[in-house]
Scaffold this active site. Structure first.
Site, PDB file in Angstrom:
ATOM      1  N   CYS A 118      41.211   6.631  -7.986  1.00  0.00           N
ATOM      2  CA  CYS A 118      40.472   7.285  -9.071  1.00  0.00           C
ATOM      3  C   CYS A 118      39.258   8.080  -8.589  1.00  0.00           C
ATOM      4  O   CYS A 118      39.020   9.210  -9.043  1.00  0.00           O
ATOM      5  CB  CYS A 118      40.033   6.248 -10.090  1.00  0.00           C
ATOM      6  SG  CYS A 118      39.529   4.683  -9.351  1.00  0.00           S
TER       7      CYS A 118
ATOM      8  N   HIS B 274      33.906   6.917 -14.179  1.00  0.00           N
ATOM      9  CA  HIS B 274      33.249   6.858 -12.877  1.00  0.00           C
ATOM     10  C   HIS B 274      32.353   8.096 -12.747  1.00  0.00           C
ATOM     11  O   HIS B 274      32.749   9.209 -13.119  1.00  0.00           O
ATOM     12  CB  HIS B 274      34.267   6.917 -11.733  1.00  0.00           C
ATOM     13  CG  HIS B 274      35.103   5.677 -11.556  1.00  0.00           C
ATOM     14  ND1 HIS B 274      34.995   4.547 -12.351  1.00  0.00           N
ATOM     15  CD2 HIS B 274      36.057   5.391 -10.620  1.00  0.00           C
ATOM     16  CE1 HIS B 274      35.868   3.625 -11.916  1.00  0.00           C
ATOM     17  NE2 HIS B 274      36.519   4.112 -10.882  1.00  0.00           N
TER      18      HIS B 274
HETATM   19  P1  NAP Z   1      45.255  -5.083 -14.591  1.00  0.00           P
HETATM   20  O1  NAP Z   1      44.606  -4.679 -15.855  1.00  0.00           O
HETATM   21  O2  NAP Z   1      44.830  -6.353 -13.950  1.00  0.00           O
HETATM   22  O3  NAP Z   1      46.844  -5.080 -14.801  1.00  0.00           O
HETATM   23  C1  NAP Z   1      47.731  -5.501 -13.825  1.00  0.00           C
HETATM   24  C2  NAP Z   1      49.156  -5.272 -14.293  1.00  0.00           C
HETATM   25  O4  NAP Z   1      50.072  -5.619 -13.256  1.00  0.00           O
HETATM   26  C3  NAP Z   1      49.537  -6.124 -15.483  1.00  0.00           C
HETATM   27  O5  NAP Z   1      50.469  -5.409 -16.280  1.00  0.00           O
HETATM   28  C4  NAP Z   1      50.212  -7.302 -14.816  1.00  0.00           C
HETATM   29  O6  NAP Z   1      51.138  -7.959 -15.662  1.00  0.00           O
HETATM   30  C5  NAP Z   1      50.969  -6.600 -13.721  1.00  0.00           C
HETATM   31  N1  NAP Z   1      51.321  -7.505 -12.624  1.00  0.00           N
HETATM   32  C6  NAP Z   1      50.485  -8.206 -11.834  1.00  0.00           C
HETATM   33  N2  NAP Z   1      51.192  -8.946 -10.948  1.00  0.00           N
HETATM   34  C7  NAP Z   1      52.500  -8.704 -11.201  1.00  0.00           C
HETATM   35  C8  NAP Z   1      53.711  -9.156 -10.628  1.00  0.00           C
HETATM   36  N3  NAP Z   1      53.722 -10.034  -9.628  1.00  0.00           N
HETATM   37  N4  NAP Z   1      54.889  -8.681 -11.130  1.00  0.00           N
HETATM   38  C9  NAP Z   1      54.887  -7.799 -12.152  1.00  0.00           C
HETATM   39  N5  NAP Z   1      53.766  -7.346 -12.728  1.00  0.00           N
HETATM   40  C10 NAP Z   1      52.585  -7.784 -12.257  1.00  0.00           C
HETATM   41  O7  NAP Z   1      45.024  -3.979 -13.462  1.00  0.00           O
HETATM   42  P2  NAP Z   1      44.935  -2.389 -13.608  1.00  0.00           P
HETATM   43  O8  NAP Z   1      43.505  -2.006 -13.644  1.00  0.00           O
HETATM   44  O9  NAP Z   1      45.832  -1.914 -14.683  1.00  0.00           O
HETATM   45  O10 NAP Z   1      45.440  -1.933 -12.198  1.00  0.00           O
HETATM   46  C11 NAP Z   1      46.727  -2.213 -11.731  1.00  0.00           C
HETATM   47  C12 NAP Z   1      46.910  -1.563 -10.373  1.00  0.00           C
HETATM   48  O11 NAP Z   1      46.885  -0.149 -10.518  1.00  0.00           O
HETATM   49  C13 NAP Z   1      45.783  -1.882  -9.380  1.00  0.00           C
HETATM   50  O12 NAP Z   1      46.020  -3.076  -8.699  1.00  0.00           O
HETATM   51  C14 NAP Z   1      45.796  -0.683  -8.507  1.00  0.00           C
HETATM   52  O13 NAP Z   1      46.685  -0.839  -7.414  1.00  0.00           O
HETATM   53  C15 NAP Z   1      46.243   0.417  -9.417  1.00  0.00           C
HETATM   54  N6  NAP Z   1      45.106   1.207  -9.860  1.00  0.00           N
HETATM   55  C16 NAP Z   1      45.046   2.462  -9.449  1.00  0.00           C
HETATM   56  C17 NAP Z   1      44.004   3.245  -9.839  1.00  0.00           C
HETATM   57  C18 NAP Z   1      43.907   4.623  -9.304  1.00  0.00           C
HETATM   58  O14 NAP Z   1      42.861   5.010  -8.973  1.00  0.00           O
HETATM   59  N7  NAP Z   1      44.924   5.404  -9.228  1.00  0.00           N
HETATM   60  C19 NAP Z   1      43.018   2.787 -10.668  1.00  0.00           C
HETATM   61  C20 NAP Z   1      43.088   1.491 -11.106  1.00  0.00           C
HETATM   62  C21 NAP Z   1      44.159   0.718 -10.679  1.00  0.00           C
HETATM   63  P3  NAP Z   1      50.801  -9.340 -16.463  1.00  0.00           P
HETATM   64  O15 NAP Z   1      50.316  -8.942 -17.812  1.00  0.00           O
HETATM   65  O16 NAP Z   1      52.133  -9.991 -16.532  1.00  0.00           O
HETATM   66  O17 NAP Z   1      49.806 -10.089 -15.657  1.00  0.00           O
HETATM   67  C1  3JM Z   2      42.301   0.366  -7.620  1.00  0.00           C
HETATM   68  O1  3JM Z   2      46.783  -4.959  -5.252  1.00  0.00           O
HETATM   69  C2  3JM Z   2      45.647  -4.588  -5.046  1.00  0.00           C
HETATM   70  O2  3JM Z   2      44.936  -5.084  -4.166  1.00  0.00           O
HETATM   71  C3  3JM Z   2      45.145  -3.450  -5.873  1.00  0.00           C
HETATM   72  C4  3JM Z   2      43.721  -3.176  -5.720  1.00  0.00           C
HETATM   73  C5  3JM Z   2      43.285  -1.894  -6.382  1.00  0.00           C
HETATM   74  C6  3JM Z   2      43.617  -0.628  -5.882  1.00  0.00           C
HETATM   75  C7  3JM Z   2      44.577  -0.466  -4.747  1.00  0.00           C
HETATM   76  O3  3JM Z   2      44.172  -0.681  -3.588  1.00  0.00           O
HETATM   77  O4  3JM Z   2      45.729  -0.132  -5.029  1.00  0.00           O
HETATM   78  C8  3JM Z   2      42.482  -1.996  -7.518  1.00  0.00           C
HETATM   79  C9  3JM Z   2      42.009  -0.868  -8.134  1.00  0.00           C
HETATM   80  C10 3JM Z   2      43.099   0.503  -6.487  1.00  0.00           C
HETATM   81  C11 3JM Z   2      43.385   1.851  -5.957  1.00  0.00           C
HETATM   82  O5  3JM Z   2      43.608   2.750  -6.774  1.00  0.00           O
HETATM   83  O6  3JM Z   2      43.360   2.067  -4.746  1.00  0.00           O
END
Ligand code: NAP
Ligand code: 3JM
Length: 343
Positions: free
Chosen positions: A135, A248
């Site tokens: 992000c 952000h």
């Molecule tokens: P979040 O609110 O904690 O949501 C996590 C999601 O992943 C929930 O739907 C969860 O399902 C699911 N999940 C977790 N473990 C799983 C598993 N073993 N099998 C299937 N589903 C699983 O987190 P978030 O903020 O949405 O972020 C999720 C991910 O997106 C981050 O870890 C990161 O890698 C990525 N992300 C990317 C950006 C970016 O900058 N592009 C920004 C933020 C996040 P349940 O409801 O079943 O727990």
């Molecule tokens: C944003 O599985 C993880 O450790 C996810 C952690 C995470 C990430 C990532 O590294 O994918 C949380 C929030 C990000 C990201 O966009 O890089």
């Protein structure tokens, strides 16, 4: 070529999370042609429902068999879940638009911001994975790309003020409950963050590396170079978590090879795709996270000569991290992919 009128078979991995839930909303808002929608999460939330176009769609448990017949997977369930399941999705014939850090730096995986390097999508058949940048990187490169094209950026110094939504749903709940605890004189107990986040700033996002920077900071260094296709750009970042829910903010200082006046930079940014300039300091007009929350643009303000560099510019860049920083950027990639590559 336009988007296929009969639609695409789409799956959202991590649909119950902060990012996944917004992906479903953005697909609906932008009228992305969805022929079928599969919502995937862990066993914990299998059976719950999420509304899409007025109907409740049931969330299913993610398994290796989840991808049969799926064409596009929008993935945001964490890096280890993507590592584990993206190969199965690719083998089933889907293209994975991955929001995690799992594949971003792999040379045969395009890392795409549609306003900046849409041409990179052409490489998607190599792995059938397209990575969505972090992000903080996305909003910065959307604003810096036109300046780089005009004057070639040599050096970037950036300090971020990142909202708690970037750390997921439970992190936002922690900010809420700690705020109430502190205001009511109760003890504050950190769980998700390493220290109290309410009424505090933490210079610590993701884990620390041997060079003293964090992984989040190094994402900004390496992803910026890959997206701008310029490995010589020097980047130094300090990424800070602040008690904000959405949006952000970034204080960005650049040094360019050729001189670029603040007025010319402002003009370039006013015409740049995805950018909105809010820069009338005398009227107290500059971007803020609260104004950006829930909207699509990357906002830029406080554009001025940087006094510490010969050819320097300083600016303040703000965007909704869950929209342009994650869900919106991923859906825009899906739009480019569908329009230009999937018949
Ligand atoms: P979040 O609110 O904690 O949501 C996590 C999601 O992943 C929930 O739907 C969860 O399902 C699911 N999940 C977790 N473990 C799983 C598993 N073993 N099998 C299937 N589903 C699983 O987190 P978030 O903020 O949405 O972020 C999720 C991910 O997106 C981050 O870890 C990161 O890698 C990525 N992300 C990317 C950006 C970016 O900058 N592009 C920004 C933020 C996040 P349940 O409801 O079943 O727990
Ligand atoms: C944003 O599985 C993880 O450790 C996810 C952690 C995470 C990430 C990532 O590294 O994918 C949380 C929030 C990000 C990201 O966009 O890089």
């Amino acid at each position: 070529m336009g988007l296929r009128a009969s639609g695409y078979r789409v799956a959202v991995m991590g649909a119950t999370g902060a990012v996944g839930n917004e992906m479903v909303r953005v697909l609906e808002e932008r009228g992305f042609p969805v022929a079928s929608l599969k919502l995937l999460a862990s066993i914990r939330s299998a059976g719950s429902t999420i509304e899409f176009r007025g109907a409740d769609v049931r969330v299913e448990e993610l398994t290796d068999r989840s991808f049969d017949g799926v064409e596009i997977v929008l993935a945001s369930a964490g890096a280890s879940v993507s590592q584990r399941f993206a190969p199965a999705a690719a083998a089933a014939g889907a293209v994975i638009i991955d929001n995690t850090s799992a594949f971003r730096m792999e040379p045969d995986v395009p890392l795409v911001v549609p306003e900046v390097n849409p041409h990179a999508i052409a490489d998607y058949p190599k792995r059938r994975i397209i990575a969505n940048p972090n992000c903080s990187t996305i909003q910065m490169v959307v604003a810096l790309k036109p300046l780089h094209d005009a004057a070639r950026i040599k050096r970037i110094i950036v300090d971020t003020y990142q909202s708690t939504s970037g750390a997921g749903k439970r992190a936002m709940e922690e900010l809420e409950s700690q705020t109430a605890d502190r205001l009511n004189g109760r003890e504050v107990l950190p769980k998700i963050f390493p220290h109290p986040i309410a009424f505090n700033c933490l210079p610590h996002i993701d884990s620390f590396l041997d060079n003293g920077y964090t992984k989040e900071e190094m994402k900004m260094v390496n992803e910026t170079r890959k997206i701008l296709e310029d490995p010589s750009i020097l980047v130094s970042a300090t990424t800070v978590r602040v008690p904000v829910f959405y949006g952000h903010s970034e204080a960005v200082h650049i040094e360019t090879e050729r001189p670029l006046s603040p007025a010319d930079a402002r003009k370039l940014l006013e015409n740049a795709p995805g950018v909105e300039v809010v820069d009338e300091p005398a009227e107290k007009r500059y971007p803020t996270a609260i104004d950006a929350a829930g909207t699509d643009p990357v906002y830029v303000g406080r554009i001025r000569q940087d006094l510490a560099f010969e050819n320097g510019l300083a600016m303040w860049i703000v965007s909704d991290n869950i929209r342009k920083g994650a869900a919106l950027n991923a859906v825009q990639i899906a739009e480019c992919l569908g329009r230009d590559y999937l018949s």
